[in-house]
Design a protein around this motif. Structure first.
Motif, PDB file in Angstrom:
ATOM      1  N   VAL A 184     -34.107 -18.672 -25.017  1.00 55.77           N
ATOM      2  CA  VAL A 184     -34.748 -17.974 -26.127  1.00 55.77           C
ATOM      3  C   VAL A 184     -34.121 -16.597 -26.298  1.00 55.77           C
ATOM      4  O   VAL A 184     -33.992 -15.844 -25.336  1.00 55.77           O
ATOM      5  CB  VAL A 184     -36.265 -17.826 -25.891  1.00 55.77           C
ATOM      6  CG1 VAL A 184     -36.901 -16.971 -26.982  1.00 55.77           C
ATOM      7  CG2 VAL A 184     -36.930 -19.193 -25.830  1.00 55.77           C
ATOM      8  N   GLU A 196     -34.840 -13.247 -28.411  1.00 63.82           N
ATOM      9  CA  GLU A 196     -35.695 -12.493 -29.318  1.00 63.82           C
ATOM     10  C   GLU A 196     -34.823 -11.703 -30.283  1.00 63.82           C
ATOM     11  O   GLU A 196     -33.623 -11.531 -30.062  1.00 63.82           O
ATOM     12  CB  GLU A 196     -36.609 -11.542 -28.524  1.00 63.82           C
ATOM     13  CG  GLU A 196     -37.513 -12.225 -27.508  1.00 63.82           C
ATOM     14  CD  GLU A 196     -38.623 -13.047 -28.147  1.00 63.82           C
ATOM     15  OE1 GLU A 196     -38.807 -12.938 -29.387  1.00 63.82           O
ATOM     16  OE2 GLU A 196     -39.304 -13.783 -27.411  1.00 63.82           O
ATOM     17  N   ASP A 197     -35.429 -11.227 -31.359  1.00 61.38           N
ATOM     18  CA  ASP A 197     -34.670 -10.428 -32.323  1.00 61.38           C
ATOM     19  C   ASP A 197     -34.055  -9.218 -31.614  1.00 61.38           C
ATOM     20  O   ASP A 197     -34.746  -8.475 -30.916  1.00 61.38           O
ATOM     21  CB  ASP A 197     -35.598  -9.968 -33.443  1.00 61.38           C
ATOM     22  CG  ASP A 197     -34.853  -9.227 -34.530  1.00 61.38           C
ATOM     23  OD1 ASP A 197     -33.768  -9.682 -34.930  1.00 61.38           O
ATOM     24  OD2 ASP A 197     -35.357  -8.188 -34.990  1.00 61.38           O
ATOM     25  N   ASN A 252     -28.616 -11.788 -31.948  1.00 64.02           N
ATOM     26  CA  ASN A 252     -29.633 -12.283 -32.862  1.00 64.02           C
ATOM     27  C   ASN A 252     -30.184 -11.127 -33.684  1.00 64.02           C
ATOM     28  O   ASN A 252     -30.913 -10.284 -33.174  1.00 64.02           O
ATOM     29  CB  ASN A 252     -30.761 -12.957 -32.073  1.00 64.02           C
ATOM     30  CG  ASN A 252     -31.935 -13.348 -32.967  1.00 64.02           C
ATOM     31  OD1 ASN A 252     -31.796 -13.435 -34.185  1.00 64.02           O
ATOM     32  ND2 ASN A 252     -33.089 -13.577 -32.354  1.00 64.02           N
ATOM     33  N   ARG A 262     -37.262 -15.046 -33.635  1.00 67.16           N
ATOM     34  CA  ARG A 262     -36.847 -15.629 -32.368  1.00 67.16           C
ATOM     35  C   ARG A 262     -35.938 -16.826 -32.599  1.00 67.16           C
ATOM     36  O   ARG A 262     -36.147 -17.612 -33.510  1.00 67.16           O
ATOM     37  CB  ARG A 262     -38.096 -16.056 -31.589  1.00 67.16           C
ATOM     38  CG  ARG A 262     -37.823 -16.760 -30.283  1.00 67.16           C
ATOM     39  CD  ARG A 262     -39.118 -17.180 -29.632  1.00 67.16           C
ATOM     40  NE  ARG A 262     -39.951 -16.036 -29.314  1.00 67.16           N
ATOM     41  CZ  ARG A 262     -41.221 -16.131 -28.951  1.00 67.16           C
ATOM     42  NH1 ARG A 262     -41.811 -17.312 -28.899  1.00 67.16           N
ATOM     43  NH2 ARG A 262     -41.915 -15.050 -28.668  1.00 67.16           N
ATOM     44  N   THR A 310     -34.162 -20.160 -30.529  1.00 69.18           N
ATOM     45  CA  THR A 310     -34.122 -20.970 -29.325  1.00 69.18           C
ATOM     46  C   THR A 310     -32.912 -21.886 -29.405  1.00 69.18           C
ATOM     47  O   THR A 310     -32.694 -22.545 -30.421  1.00 69.18           O
ATOM     48  CB  THR A 310     -35.400 -21.819 -29.168  1.00 69.18           C
ATOM     49  OG1 THR A 310     -36.554 -20.960 -29.252  1.00 69.18           O
ATOM     50  CG2 THR A 310     -35.404 -22.539 -27.819  1.00 69.18           C
ATOM     51  N   GLU A 361     -35.108 -21.416 -35.329  1.00 70.18           N
ATOM     52  CA  GLU A 361     -35.701 -20.124 -35.626  1.00 70.18           C
ATOM     53  C   GLU A 361     -37.208 -20.299 -35.642  1.00 70.18           C
ATOM     54  O   GLU A 361     -37.738 -21.107 -36.407  1.00 70.18           O
ATOM     55  CB  GLU A 361     -35.214 -19.611 -36.980  1.00 70.18           C
ATOM     56  CG  GLU A 361     -33.729 -19.344 -37.056  1.00 70.18           C
ATOM     57  CD  GLU A 361     -33.324 -18.857 -38.419  1.00 70.18           C
ATOM     58  OE1 GLU A 361     -32.571 -19.576 -39.102  1.00 70.18           O
ATOM     59  OE2 GLU A 361     -33.781 -17.768 -38.814  1.00 70.18           O
ATOM     60  N   SER A 362     -37.893 -19.568 -34.796  1.00 75.43           N
ATOM     61  CA  SER A 362     -39.325 -19.792 -34.604  1.00 75.43           C
ATOM     62  C   SER A 362     -40.135 -19.335 -35.809  1.00 75.43           C
ATOM     63  O   SER A 362     -39.986 -18.230 -36.311  1.00 75.43           O
ATOM     64  CB  SER A 362     -39.815 -19.051 -33.359  1.00 75.43           C
ATOM     65  OG  SER A 362     -39.221 -19.586 -32.212  1.00 75.43           O
TER      66      SER A 362
END
Length: 321
Positions: free
Chosen positions: A52, A54-55, A145, A150, A152, A168-169
Motif C-alpha cells: 500500500v 499512501e498519497d 504516488n 491510496r 495498492t 486506487e482506494s
C-alpha cells in the motif's frame, strides 16, 4: 507505506468493470522455462504484492525486493540482456509494474533505467520499455504516488505471465442489480451500449448525472435495435430504462446522492426487472424525459455499470473518494 493481505487476484478480475478508471493493469509473458528464473520472479512479486502506498509515498523496487542474493533465496538465471546472474528475471517484475503505472494520472516516475539495445528478454516489444534494476550497481525503479489517494499494488505470477494491478482506494456508497427479463440479442445489445455510455463516469462534487446526456439518442444509426421497453412495446433502444432503473435503486441507497428528475412507468409497467412500476424509471430522449442524479456528497463520485459475465443481470455501483 504499509502492506495489507491481498485477496486472490482473481477476485479483482471478476469485478464487472475490470480495468476501469480506478485500476490500471499490465501483464508480460513468461517465455523462459527456467525454474530458477521463475522462482526469482515469484520472490520479487511476493515482495511487492499487497503493498500500500499512501498519497505522497514513494516506491523503490530495490528497497522493497531487497538484495538479490543467495541468502535471500535468489538463484542464478538469465537477466534481461541474457547474462546469468543471481536474481536474473526480477527485472521482468519491475517492467510489468512500470507498464501498469506509467499512464496513471498522479504517478510520478522518479527513476527508471532500461536495457535499451542490449535487451534480449522477449517479454516486451522494445528494450526501451524494459526496466533494468541492479541493487549492487544502484540502478533502481522508483515512483511517487501523487494521486491524492491510496494505491495498492498487486502482482501475480502464473505459468504464462507476470501480471500487475494497481488499485486506487475508494469507498463504495451503494450497489444494486436487476435481472434481465428479456435475453434476446437485441435487448442485450441495447443494455450493453447503454451501460458502456455510463460506465466509469465521474460525477464531480456538486455536479449532476444526466442519463440522456450520457447515453444520447437511442437510434439505429448509433447501434440500437428494436426490443421491448418497460411497458412491453417494441421500440428502438428498448431496454435502456432497465439501466436507468438500476441506477435509481443504487442511488436510493447512497447517502449524498439526490435524484433531481424522475419519471416512472407506474401502472403501465409490464416488465419484471423491478418490483413495481414506481421503481421502473421512464426515460425518453426525444420527449426530454430524463433521469438525473445530483452529487451532494462533497466528493467526486464514480458510477460503474455493466452486464454480468453471463449477461444475466445489470449491475451498478457508486464509489466515492
Amino acid at each position: 507505506m504499509k502492506r495489507v493481505l491481498s485477496a486472490l487476484v482473481a477476485a479483482i478480475l471478476s469485478v464487472f468493470w475490470a480495468s476501469a478508471a480506478w485500476a490500471d493493469s499490465a501483464s508480460t509473458p513468461i517465455s523462459d522455462d527456467s525454474a530458477a528464473r521463475r522462482d526469482n520472479i515469484a520472490l520479487a512479486a511476493a515482495s511487492i504484492n499487497g503493498l500500500v502506498l499512501e498519497d505522497g509515498d514513494s516506491f523503490s523496487f530495490n528497497d522493497i525486493v531487497g538484495g538479490r542474493t543467495r541468502e535471500n533465496g535468489f538463484k542464478t538465471a538469465l537477466n534481461g540482456r541474457g547474462v546469468r546472474v543471481v536474481g536474473g528475471g526480477v527485472a521482468q517484475v519491475a517492467t510489468t509494474l512500470y507498464l501498469a503505472v506509467r499512464d496513471m494520472e498522479g504517478v510520478e516516475i522518479d527513476e527508471r533505467h532500461t536495457y535499451g539495445g542490449r535487451f534480449s528478454g522477449g517479454y516486451v516489444d522494445s528494450g526501451n520499455l524494459s526496466v533494468a534494476v541492479d541493487d549492487g550497481e544502484g540502478l533502481d525503479f522508483r515512483f511517487t504516488n501523487q494521486t491524492g489517494g491510496r494505491m495498492t499494488l498487486y502482482v501475480s505470477v502464473s505459468d504464462e505471465n507476470v501480471a500487475c494491478w494497481v488499485e486506487e482506494s475508494r469507498s463504495m456508497l451503494s450497489s444494486a442489480y436487476t435481472y434481465v427479463f428479456d435475453g434476446s440479442d437485441a435487448m442485450l445489445n441495447n443494455l450493453s451500449l447503454c451501460a458502456q455510455s455510463i460506465n466509469a463516469t465521474v460525477i464531480p462534487a456538486g455536479g449532476t448525472l444526466s442519463f440522456n446526456e450520457l447515453v444520447g439518442a437511442r437510434t439505429e444509426d448509433r447501434g440500437y435495435e428494436v426490443a421491448p421497453n418497460g411497458r412491453g412495446v417494441n421500440v428502438v433502444g428498448g431496454g435502456v430504462a432497465q439501466v436507468a432503473s438500476t441506477l435509481y435503486l443504487a442511488a436510493l441507497e447512497a447517502g449524498g446522492l439526490e435524484v433531481t428528475e424522475l419519471h416512472t412507468y407506474g401502472g403501465r409497467y409490464t416488465g419484471d426487472y423491478v418490483d413495481s412500476g414506481d421503481q421502473a424509471v421512464l426515460v425518453d430522449y426525444n420527449s426530454d424525459l430524463d433521469f438525473k442524479i445530483q452529487n451532494n456528497t462533497g466528493e467526486d463520485v464514480v458510477v460503474y455499470v455493466g452486464l454480468s459475465e453471463d449477461a444475466g443481470r445489470v449491475n451498478c455501483e457508486f464509489w466515492v473518494g
